[in-house]
Each structure stands twice: as C-alpha cells, then as structure tokens.
Design a protein around this motif. Structure first.
Motif, PDB file in Angstrom:
ATOM      1  N   GLU A  31      -5.808 -10.808  -9.622  1.00 51.41           N
ATOM      2  CA  GLU A  31      -6.221  -9.862 -10.667  1.00 51.41           C
ATOM      3  C   GLU A  31      -6.790  -8.587 -10.060  1.00 51.41           C
ATOM      4  N   ILE A  32      -7.562  -8.732  -8.988  1.00 50.14           N
ATOM      5  CA  ILE A  32      -8.131  -7.555  -8.332  1.00 50.14           C
ATOM      6  C   ILE A  32      -7.028  -6.664  -7.780  1.00 50.14           C
ATOM      7  N   MET A  33      -5.970  -7.284  -7.295  1.00 54.20           N
ATOM      8  CA  MET A  33      -4.884  -6.520  -6.670  1.00 54.20           C
ATOM      9  C   MET A  33      -3.897  -5.947  -7.680  1.00 54.20           C
ATOM     10  N   THR A  34      -3.915  -6.433  -8.921  1.00 54.39           N
ATOM     11  CA  THR A  34      -2.901  -5.988  -9.883  1.00 54.39           C
ATOM     12  C   THR A  34      -3.455  -5.234 -11.091  1.00 54.39           C
ATOM     13  N   LEU A  35      -4.712  -5.460 -11.437  1.00 52.67           N
ATOM     14  CA  LEU A  35      -5.275  -4.777 -12.602  1.00 52.67           C
ATOM     15  C   LEU A  35      -5.453  -3.285 -12.335  1.00 52.67           C
ATOM     16  N   PRO A  36      -5.338  -2.448 -13.380  1.00 52.67           N
ATOM     17  CA  PRO A  36      -5.625  -1.016 -13.212  1.00 52.67           C
ATOM     18  C   PRO A  36      -7.040  -0.827 -12.687  1.00 52.67           C
ATOM     19  N   LEU A  37      -7.227   0.203 -11.881  1.00 53.06           N
ATOM     20  CA  LEU A  37      -8.514   0.418 -11.227  1.00 53.06           C
ATOM     21  C   LEU A  37      -9.658   0.550 -12.223  1.00 53.06           C
ATOM     22  N   GLU A  38      -9.380   1.178 -13.375  1.00 49.79           N
ATOM     23  CA  GLU A  38     -10.435   1.392 -14.363  1.00 49.79           C
ATOM     24  C   GLU A  38     -10.814   0.109 -15.097  1.00 49.79           C
ATOM     25  N   GLU A  39     -10.053  -0.958 -14.914  1.00 56.90           N
ATOM     26  CA  GLU A  39     -10.344  -2.215 -15.593  1.00 56.90           C
ATOM     27  C   GLU A  39     -11.047  -3.235 -14.704  1.00 56.90           C
ATOM     28  N   ILE A  40     -11.196  -2.946 -13.434  1.00 54.14           N
ATOM     29  CA  ILE A  40     -11.885  -3.886 -12.563  1.00 54.14           C
ATOM     30  C   ILE A  40     -13.367  -3.530 -12.491  1.00 54.14           C
ATOM     31  N   SER A  41     -14.191  -4.527 -12.211  1.00 52.68           N
ATOM     32  CA  SER A  41     -15.640  -4.318 -12.152  1.00 52.68           C
ATOM     33  C   SER A  41     -16.042  -3.711 -10.816  1.00 52.68           C
ATOM     34  N   TRP A  42     -17.316  -3.332 -10.706  1.00 53.22           N
ATOM     35  CA  TRP A  42     -17.785  -2.772  -9.434  1.00 53.22           C
ATOM     36  C   TRP A  42     -17.735  -3.819  -8.323  1.00 53.22           C
ATOM     37  N   PRO A  66      -2.068   2.790  -2.516  1.00 54.89           N
ATOM     38  CA  PRO A  66      -0.756   2.519  -1.903  1.00 54.89           C
ATOM     39  C   PRO A  66      -0.762   1.226  -1.073  1.00 54.89           C
ATOM     40  N   TRP A  67      -1.872   0.989  -0.347  1.00 53.54           N
ATOM     41  CA  TRP A  67      -1.981  -0.264   0.426  1.00 53.54           C
ATOM     42  C   TRP A  67      -1.959  -1.458  -0.523  1.00 53.54           C
ATOM     43  N   ARG A  68      -2.655  -1.340  -1.648  1.00 49.90           N
ATOM     44  CA  ARG A  68      -2.693  -2.429  -2.607  1.00 49.90           C
ATOM     45  C   ARG A  68      -1.305  -2.717  -3.158  1.00 49.90           C
ATOM     46  N   GLU A  69      -0.569  -1.682  -3.466  1.00 53.90           N
ATOM     47  CA  GLU A  69       0.789  -1.870  -3.984  1.00 53.90           C
ATOM     48  C   GLU A  69       1.676  -2.579  -2.961  1.00 53.90           C
ATOM     49  N   GLN A  70       1.515  -2.231  -1.702  1.00 56.68           N
ATOM     50  CA  GLN A  70       2.283  -2.890  -0.641  1.00 56.68           C
ATOM     51  C   GLN A  70       1.942  -4.372  -0.552  1.00 56.68           C
ATOM     52  N   GLN A  71       0.655  -4.677  -0.689  1.00 55.53           N
ATOM     53  CA  GLN A  71       0.219  -6.070  -0.617  1.00 55.53           C
ATOM     54  C   GLN A  71       0.752  -6.885  -1.788  1.00 55.53           C
ATOM     55  N   VAL A  72       0.797  -6.251  -2.961  1.00 56.30           N
ATOM     56  CA  VAL A  72       1.321  -6.935  -4.141  1.00 56.30           C
ATOM     57  C   VAL A  72       2.781  -7.314  -3.940  1.00 56.30           C
ATOM     58  N   LYS A  73       3.564  -6.377  -3.386  1.00 57.27           N
ATOM     59  CA  LYS A  73       4.976  -6.654  -3.143  1.00 57.27           C
ATOM     60  C   LYS A  73       5.153  -7.679  -2.019  1.00 57.27           C
ATOM     61  N   LYS A  74       4.316  -7.548  -1.009  1.00 55.98           N
ATOM     62  CA  LYS A  74       4.424  -8.429   0.151  1.00 55.98           C
ATOM     63  C   LYS A  74       4.083  -9.870  -0.201  1.00 55.98           C
ATOM     64  N   LYS A  75       3.081 -10.047  -1.038  1.00 55.47           N
ATOM     65  CA  LYS A  75       2.627 -11.389  -1.399  1.00 55.47           C
ATOM     66  C   LYS A  75       3.185 -11.880  -2.737  1.00 55.47           C
ATOM     67  N   ASN A  76       4.032 -11.063  -3.336  1.00 58.46           N
ATOM     68  CA  ASN A  76       4.618 -11.406  -4.649  1.00 58.46           C
ATOM     69  C   ASN A  76       3.537 -11.768  -5.673  1.00 58.46           C
ATOM     70  N   LEU A  77       2.536 -10.884  -5.786  1.00 57.07           N
ATOM     71  CA  LEU A  77       1.439 -11.125  -6.691  1.00 57.07           C
ATOM     72  C   LEU A  77       1.709 -10.618  -8.107  1.00 57.07           C
ATOM     73  N   ALA A  78       2.676  -9.778  -8.248  1.00 56.87           N
ATOM     74  CA  ALA A  78       2.935  -9.163  -9.565  1.00 56.87           C
ATOM     75  C   ALA A  78       3.399 -10.216 -10.564  1.00 56.87           C
ATOM     76  N   GLU A 121     -14.795  -5.767  -3.555  1.00 56.31           N
ATOM     77  CA  GLU A 121     -13.939  -6.782  -2.948  1.00 56.31           C
ATOM     78  C   GLU A 121     -12.612  -6.182  -2.511  1.00 56.31           C
ATOM     79  N   LEU A 122     -12.089  -5.242  -3.291  1.00 54.92           N
ATOM     80  CA  LEU A 122     -10.846  -4.564  -2.934  1.00 54.92           C
ATOM     81  C   LEU A 122     -11.017  -3.793  -1.628  1.00 54.92           C
ATOM     82  N   CYS A 123     -12.126  -3.101  -1.494  1.00 57.31           N
ATOM     83  CA  CYS A 123     -12.404  -2.363  -0.255  1.00 57.31           C
ATOM     84  C   CYS A 123     -12.572  -3.332   0.915  1.00 57.31           C
TER      85      CYS A 123
END
Length: 241
Positions: A108-119, A229-241, A124-126
C-alpha cells in the motif's frame, strides 16, 4: 475530612439566618406583649423566607471544580487519553487526515497516491528508498517530536547523515525554525551533515539557513524526480500493482 455537601451547607446557612430572625421576633413579642396570631404567623413565614433566600446563594462546588478543570485543560469533557492521541497526531500530521499515524503494508505504501499515505508511511517510504540505495538507514526513537527520523551512512562523505522527514499538505512549507531545530538535533546524534525531506516546499529564508548549516533540502522537486520514479520501478519490479 472532605468538604461538606451543598445540602448541609444550605441547611447551615438557613439556620444561621432564620434562627436569629425568630429569636428577635419572639423577644419583641414578649417585650411588647404581642399576642396576635397574625404576628406569629407572619414572623414564621418571614424567617422561613429569609432563610431559604440566603441558602439559595450557596454555590455548587462540584460544578465550579469541573468548570475550573475544563478551563485548565482547554478541552471540556474530553479524556486525557483522547487529548494525548489527538495532540500527537496533529503535531506530526500538519493538516493531514485523522489517520495520519497509521502504517499499512509495504504494498500500500508503494502504490497509494502520495497524498493518501500517512506521515509514518511517508517516513517508511524514505526508509525503503535509502535502504535500496545501500545507505544502511536506521530509525531513531524520537517519534513525532520534531527531531531526527532517520540516520543514513553516506559512503561519499564517509559520514552519517541525520534526516528529518515532513509529510505536509500542499501550502504548508518548511520554515527557518525547523531548519534550526534540525541543526540542533543532528548534533545530538553526533552528525555533522543533515537532510530535510518534505513532500512540500521550503521558504526562501529556510533555504538560506539550511545552506549556512550544511543541511541538504529535498522538497517536492526531489520527490518527483527521485523518490516517486524509484517507487514506480519497485512496483514494476516486484509486481506490486
């Protein structure tokens, strides 16, 4: 011993007022040999009325104490637990939703829009970003107090870097005071260098102050060009979408 109840205090006031009136009235009656039934009846009614009137002004101390407590806390009829939770959330959320301290799954952290994730999820994303970059990030125990959130190792400088992370809604900016706070906090962790990361922007005075204090500022431009952009790469790499 506890304070006497309001009922007992009213009874005491009633006796103090009505008693002397009856005494004086009876003394006058015997002194002047008054035998009128109307006089006696009127005397009793007057004593009862004055005693009741005086006792009605006795305040309810329980209500007064509750009012004083509410004025002190500033939050009427609100539990300390609820007030503490709200206080900690607001300190870190800076305008985000009431669920600003939740921490969901990595997917969820890797796929949710940035404005929808908590601080917390933004932190955790960083953390995941720097971990993937081989910076050996570690979390601090400072939580939401405005101190250092992460410490990473920079191989180029061969030094540790203290990182403060702020997930703000659009419109809120990092000001000069937060830069100064980070400068003090980094020294507490034995760090010479520091980074301030925010999903928002920095004020111009804050940028100048950060430059003077060897603090790197990473705002929304860095988020859009590096982190996302790094997050998008990770989503594709790990098939998280």
């Amino acid at each position: 011993m506890g304070k006497p109840s309001r009922k007992k205090r009213k009874e005491a006031i009633y006796t103090v007022v009505a008693g002397p009136i009856l005494f004086i009235g009876l003394w006058v009656m015997f002194q002047f040999s008054i035998t009128s039934i109307y006089y006696i009846f009127g005397l009793v009614l007057f004593a009862v009325f004055m005693g009741g009137l005086a006792s009605s002004f006795v305040p309810d101390m329980r209500k007064k104490e509750n009012k004083s407590k509410n004025m002190y806390t500033g939050l009427p009829k609100q539990s300390n637990k609820k007030r503490t939770l709200n206080g900690s959330n607001q300190k870190k959320s800076n305008g985000l939703s009431s669920n600003s301290n939740i921490l969901r799954s990595e997917k969820e952290i890797m796929t949710l829009p940035l404005e929808e994730i908590s601080w917390r999820e933004f932190e955790e994303l960083c953390f995941l970003y720097y971990k993937a970059k081989g910076c050996k990030p570690r979390r601090t125990s400072e939580g939401a107090d405005g101190g250092v959130d992460l410490i990473i190792f920079n191989r180029h400088h061969n030094a540790e870097i203290a990182i403060q992370i702020k997930h703000y809604k659009e419109g809120n900016q990092i000001d000069i005071n937060l830069i100064r706070q980070l400068d003090s906090a980094k020294k507490n962790h034995g760090c010479i260098l520091a980074e301030m990361i925010t999903s928002s922007r920095f004020t111009n005075p804050a940028l100048v102050e950060a430059d003077n204090r060897n603090i790197v500022c990473r705002g929304d431009d860095w988020i859009n060009s590096k982190l996302l952009p790094w997050r998008e790469q990770q989503v594709k790499k790990k098939n998280l979408a």
